[in-house]
Design an enzyme around this catalytic site. Structure first.
Site, PDB file in Angstrom:
ATOM      1  N   LYS A   1      48.521  24.166  28.520  1.00  0.00           N
ATOM      2  CA  LYS A   1      48.639  22.696  28.332  1.00  0.00           C
ATOM      3  C   LYS A   1      48.675  22.015  29.694  1.00  0.00           C
ATOM      4  CE  LYS A   1      52.852  20.788  27.695  1.00  0.00           C
ATOM      5  NZ  LYS A   1      53.187  19.693  28.628  1.00  0.00           N
ATOM      6  N   ASN A   2      49.477  22.554  30.619  1.00  0.00           N
ATOM      7  CA  ASN A   2      49.703  21.877  31.903  1.00  0.00           C
ATOM      8  C   ASN A   2      48.576  22.059  32.889  1.00  0.00           C
ATOM      9  OD1 ASN A   2      51.998  20.923  30.809  1.00  0.00           O
ATOM     10  ND2 ASN A   2      53.388  22.253  31.961  1.00  0.00           N
TER      11      ASN A   2
ATOM     12  N   CYS B   1      61.566  10.121  30.644  1.00  0.00           N
ATOM     13  CA  CYS B   1      61.539  10.850  29.376  1.00  0.00           C
ATOM     14  C   CYS B   1      62.899  11.517  29.220  1.00  0.00           C
ATOM     15  CB  CYS B   1      60.390  11.854  29.362  1.00  0.00           C
ATOM     16  SG  CYS B   1      60.757  13.315  30.284  1.00  0.00           S
TER      17      CYS B   1
ATOM     18  N   ARG C   1      61.754  10.805  36.262  1.00  0.00           N
ATOM     19  CA  ARG C   1      60.391  11.233  36.576  1.00  0.00           C
ATOM     20  C   ARG C   1      59.540  10.098  37.174  1.00  0.00           C
ATOM     21  NH1 ARG C   1      58.407  15.040  31.781  1.00  0.00           N
ATOM     22  NH2 ARG C   1      56.923  15.712  33.358  1.00  0.00           N
TER      23      ARG C   1
ATOM     24  N   ASP D   1      60.229  25.118  33.293  1.00  0.00           N
ATOM     25  CA  ASP D   1      59.738  25.048  31.909  1.00  0.00           C
ATOM     26  C   ASP D   1      60.131  26.257  31.081  1.00  0.00           C
ATOM     27  OD1 ASP D   1      56.597  23.353  32.656  1.00  0.00           O
ATOM     28  OD2 ASP D   1      58.670  22.684  32.552  1.00  0.00           O
TER      29      ASP D   1
ATOM     30  N   ARG E   1      53.865  19.378  20.601  1.00  0.00           N
ATOM     31  CA  ARG E   1      53.222  18.853  21.812  1.00  0.00           C
ATOM     32  C   ARG E   1      52.783  19.997  22.724  1.00  0.00           C
ATOM     33  NH1 ARG E   1      56.259  14.137  24.816  1.00  0.00           N
ATOM     34  NH2 ARG E   1      54.384  14.520  26.014  1.00  0.00           N
TER      35      ARG E   1
HETATM   36  C1  EPZ Z   1      54.705  18.973  35.586  1.00  0.00           C
HETATM   37  O1  EPZ Z   1      55.333  17.723  35.426  1.00  0.00           O
HETATM   38  C2  EPZ Z   1      54.681  19.602  34.212  1.00  0.00           C
HETATM   39  N1  EPZ Z   1      53.909  18.750  33.291  1.00  0.00           N
HETATM   40  C3  EPZ Z   1      56.109  19.762  33.688  1.00  0.00           C
HETATM   41  O2  EPZ Z   1      56.037  20.435  32.428  1.00  0.00           O
HETATM   42  C4  EPZ Z   1      56.885  20.648  34.674  1.00  0.00           C
HETATM   43  O3  EPZ Z   1      58.217  20.772  34.232  1.00  0.00           O
HETATM   44  C5  EPZ Z   1      56.857  19.993  36.062  1.00  0.00           C
HETATM   45  O4  EPZ Z   1      55.478  19.813  36.468  1.00  0.00           O
HETATM   46  C6  EPZ Z   1      57.564  20.833  37.117  1.00  0.00           C
HETATM   47  O5  EPZ Z   1      56.981  22.116  37.187  1.00  0.00           O
HETATM   48  C7  EPZ Z   1      52.567  18.804  33.327  1.00  0.00           C
HETATM   49  O6  EPZ Z   1      51.976  19.512  34.126  1.00  0.00           O
HETATM   50  C8  EPZ Z   1      51.820  17.944  32.351  1.00  0.00           C
HETATM   51  P1  EPZ Z   1      56.781  16.994  39.079  1.00  0.00           P
HETATM   52  P2  EPZ Z   1      55.329  16.663  36.657  1.00  0.00           P
HETATM   53  O7  EPZ Z   1      56.025  15.798  39.531  1.00  0.00           O
HETATM   54  O8  EPZ Z   1      54.085  16.797  37.432  1.00  0.00           O
HETATM   55  C9  EPZ Z   1      60.288  14.337  40.828  1.00  0.00           C
HETATM   56  C10 EPZ Z   1      56.452  20.775  30.146  1.00  0.00           C
HETATM   57  O9  EPZ Z   1      57.498  21.096  29.576  1.00  0.00           O
HETATM   58  N2  EPZ Z   1      59.216  13.418  41.269  1.00  0.00           N
HETATM   59  O10 EPZ Z   1      56.522  18.306  39.754  1.00  0.00           O
HETATM   60  O11 EPZ Z   1      55.677  15.324  36.096  1.00  0.00           O
HETATM   61  C11 EPZ Z   1      60.426  14.390  39.314  1.00  0.00           C
HETATM   62  O12 EPZ Z   1      61.277  13.361  38.878  1.00  0.00           O
HETATM   63  C12 EPZ Z   1      56.497  19.742  31.264  1.00  0.00           C
HETATM   64  O13 EPZ Z   1      55.317  21.266  29.898  1.00  0.00           O
HETATM   65  C13 EPZ Z   1      59.550  12.311  42.056  1.00  0.00           C
HETATM   66  O14 EPZ Z   1      60.722  12.079  42.371  1.00  0.00           O
HETATM   67  O15 EPZ Z   1      56.553  17.203  37.517  1.00  0.00           O
HETATM   68  C14 EPZ Z   1      61.027  15.757  39.090  1.00  0.00           C
HETATM   69  O16 EPZ Z   1      62.425  15.689  39.249  1.00  0.00           O
HETATM   70  C15 EPZ Z   1      57.884  19.119  31.426  1.00  0.00           C
HETATM   71  N3  EPZ Z   1      58.553  11.469  42.474  1.00  0.00           N
HETATM   72  C16 EPZ Z   1      60.428  16.613  40.204  1.00  0.00           C
HETATM   73  O17 EPZ Z   1      59.931  15.685  41.185  1.00  0.00           O
HETATM   74  C17 EPZ Z   1      57.235  11.692  42.156  1.00  0.00           C
HETATM   75  O18 EPZ Z   1      56.376  10.898  42.581  1.00  0.00           O
HETATM   76  C18 EPZ Z   1      59.272  17.496  39.762  1.00  0.00           C
HETATM   77  O19 EPZ Z   1      58.343  16.649  39.111  1.00  0.00           O
HETATM   78  C19 EPZ Z   1      56.921  12.821  41.367  1.00  0.00           C
HETATM   79  C20 EPZ Z   1      57.914  13.668  40.936  1.00  0.00           C
END
Ligand code: EPZ
Length: 420
Positions: free
Chosen positions: A22-23, A117, A122, A307, A400
């Site tokens: 999915k990701n 969420c 996020r 995850d 999802r």
């Molecule tokens: C991806 O989300 C995945 N989703 C998430 O999987 C996964 O948990 C996450 O990466 C971490 O591995 C998809 O790929 C669709 P991040 P993403 O940006 O890209 C903070 C699932 O269950 N952050 O790496 O949104 C953020 O708040 C989902 O399949 C900022 O502060 O994750 C978080 O605390 C859930 N500013 C951390 O970084 C930003 O601009 C990691 O977020 C971006 C992120």
């Protein structure tokens, strides 16, 4: 709202083919906006979030068809729209990944800010800082990000303040059509980032360093069409291995890409599981034994994946001994704890990101509620190991991210029923 009824006690046994990730499928579908020619994407999982992304591409004027082999055929010939509405983005945060491709291809993107969420606020500040570093004007108007560049994005040397998977993907996609070279430092190293990079390279992008913390992208004038197959879903694979361990069963996964979650496999070995791997398969045999409790602490790749935290906690709940589970990536990813305790789990929270789990020999069925995607499956795992029949409410969360969950669990010997 659909519910799942799970009668506990069965040991999961059998073989399973892992679905496409999915990701990886979600950012790759967004990246297809960059292609001047037709794109065919294979091994796309049949999930609600994928349907939402395909809907979003449709609303952007992309022609999207599913062929007889369930491959997604994408054509951008008439794609002009640059507006991603809140109605779609609010249902799936990954929709924000169309911002980079739209900005790179059309010089403008108007994408709703994704709300927070259940698992955390996020924000997307790193995405926006990176776009600005490449010369984009960023405005926030009525909950929408309006990014625009008068001529063309310019390559930049940009260091992200923190490791972000989506931020790395969005900026990498934008950089493929920028003028000159972009260096992205402190980049995410997740296998899904590598998969998106490989897809873009298949379309003619020039990207070096995928899988390391420094990406070097040399912009090109246009990307061609092409064909690509999405990588296996490492989270789905790990989830079913953990479920087999928690029910003292044995399982073999095909099309499983074991090299993308080696730490999870090592943690399962630490729990006393007999784990074997081949080029594209993984097997786990518990030999009918109760798992041993194992400490886990989530971190960016190649650390323990956030995850799979909720699922592994469910394993610790029925393991021998005590363990600590630390969540370092998201600020609110322990909502499964209260629900697991309704089934008899013994968990003490030490602050918002540390849970101390004392394994119990028996869990007992109770009505529980899914709160977010991965937490939902931790409830499924606990229910499979519990005495009695557990009812899990709000399982739209599960749909999802897990393809045909009842069929796969039933195929492994679980007694599962979906009721509306
Ligand atoms: C991806 O989300 C995945 N989703 C998430 O999987 C996964 O948990 C996450 O990466 C971490 O591995 C998809 O790929 C669709 P991040 P993403 O940006 O890209 C903070 C699932 O269950 N952050 O790496 O949104 C953020 O708040 C989902 O399949 C900022 O502060 O994750 C978080 O605390 C859930 N500013 C951390 O970084 C930003 O601009 C990691 O977020 C971006 C992120």
């Amino acid at each position: 709202m659909d519910k799942l009824l799970i009668k506990g006690g069965a040991q999961l046994r059998g073989n399973l083919r892992v679905s496409g990730s999915k990701n990886s499928a979600l950012p790759i579908l967004a990246a297809s906006l960059l292609a001047d020619g037709p794109v065919t994407i294979g091994n796309v999982p049949h999930l609600h979030d994928v349907t939402t992304m395909i809907e979003l591409l449709g609303c952007l004027g992309v022609s999207v068809l599913l062929d007889e082999k369930m491959r997604v055929q994408v054509s951008n010939a008439d794609q002009r729209a640059v507006y991603a509405p809140y109605e779609l983005v609010k249902t799936m945060r990954a929709s924000f990944l169309v911002a980079g491709p739209l900005l790179a291809r059309h010089g403008v993107a108007e994408v709703s800010l994704p709300g927070g969420c259940a698992i955390g606020s996020r924000p997307v500040d790193q995405h926006l800082k990176g776009f600005a570093a490449m010369g984009a004007q960023i405005e926030l108007v009525d909950g929408y990000v309006k990014a625009s560049v008068p001529t063309r994005l310019q390559g930049a040397d940009f260091t992200m303040d923190l490791v972000t998977v989506g931020g790395t993907q969005n900026l990498m996609m934008a950089a493929t059509l920028a003028q000159g070279q972009t260096i992205l430092r402190n980049a995410a190293r997740e296998p899904e980032v590598v998969d998106v990079a490989n897809f873009l390279i298949a379309l003619g992008a020039k990207i070096e360093g995928a899988g390391t913390s420094t990406l070097v992208i040399d912009g090109v004038d246009a990307l061609n069409g092409g064909d690509y197959n999405v990588m296996p879903d490492r989270v789905e694979a790990g989830t079913y291995l953990i479920a087999a361990a928690a029910t003292r069963g044995r399982i073999k996964l095909q099309h499983a890409a074991p090299q993308t979650y080696t730490l999870v496999l090592d943690k399962l070995r630490e729990a006393g599981m007999d784990v074997q791997t081949g080029p594209d398969w993984v097997s786990l045999d518990s030999h009918g034994k109760q798992p041993k409790a194992v400490d886990i602490e989530t971190a960016e790749y190649p650390g323990f994946p956030t995850d799979m935290q909720a699922q592994f906690m469910a394993l610790n709940v029925v393991a021998q001994g005590a363990s600590r589970v630390v969540e370092n990536i998201f600020e609110n990813r322990f909502m499964h704890v209260q629900e697991l305790m309704r089934l008899g789990a013994q968990i003490e929270l030490e602050g918002p990101s540390t849970a101390v789990v004392t394994g119990v020999d028996e869990l007992h069925a109770a009505p529980v509620m899914a709160t977010d995607l991965r937490a939902s499956f931790s409830l499924v795992i606990a229910a499979l190991a519990a005495q009695g029949t557990t009812q899990i409410d709000r399982i739209y969360h599960i749909d999802r991210g897990y393809e045909t969950i009842e069929e796969k669990l039933t195929q492994l010997g679980a007694v599962v029923q979906r009721i509306s």
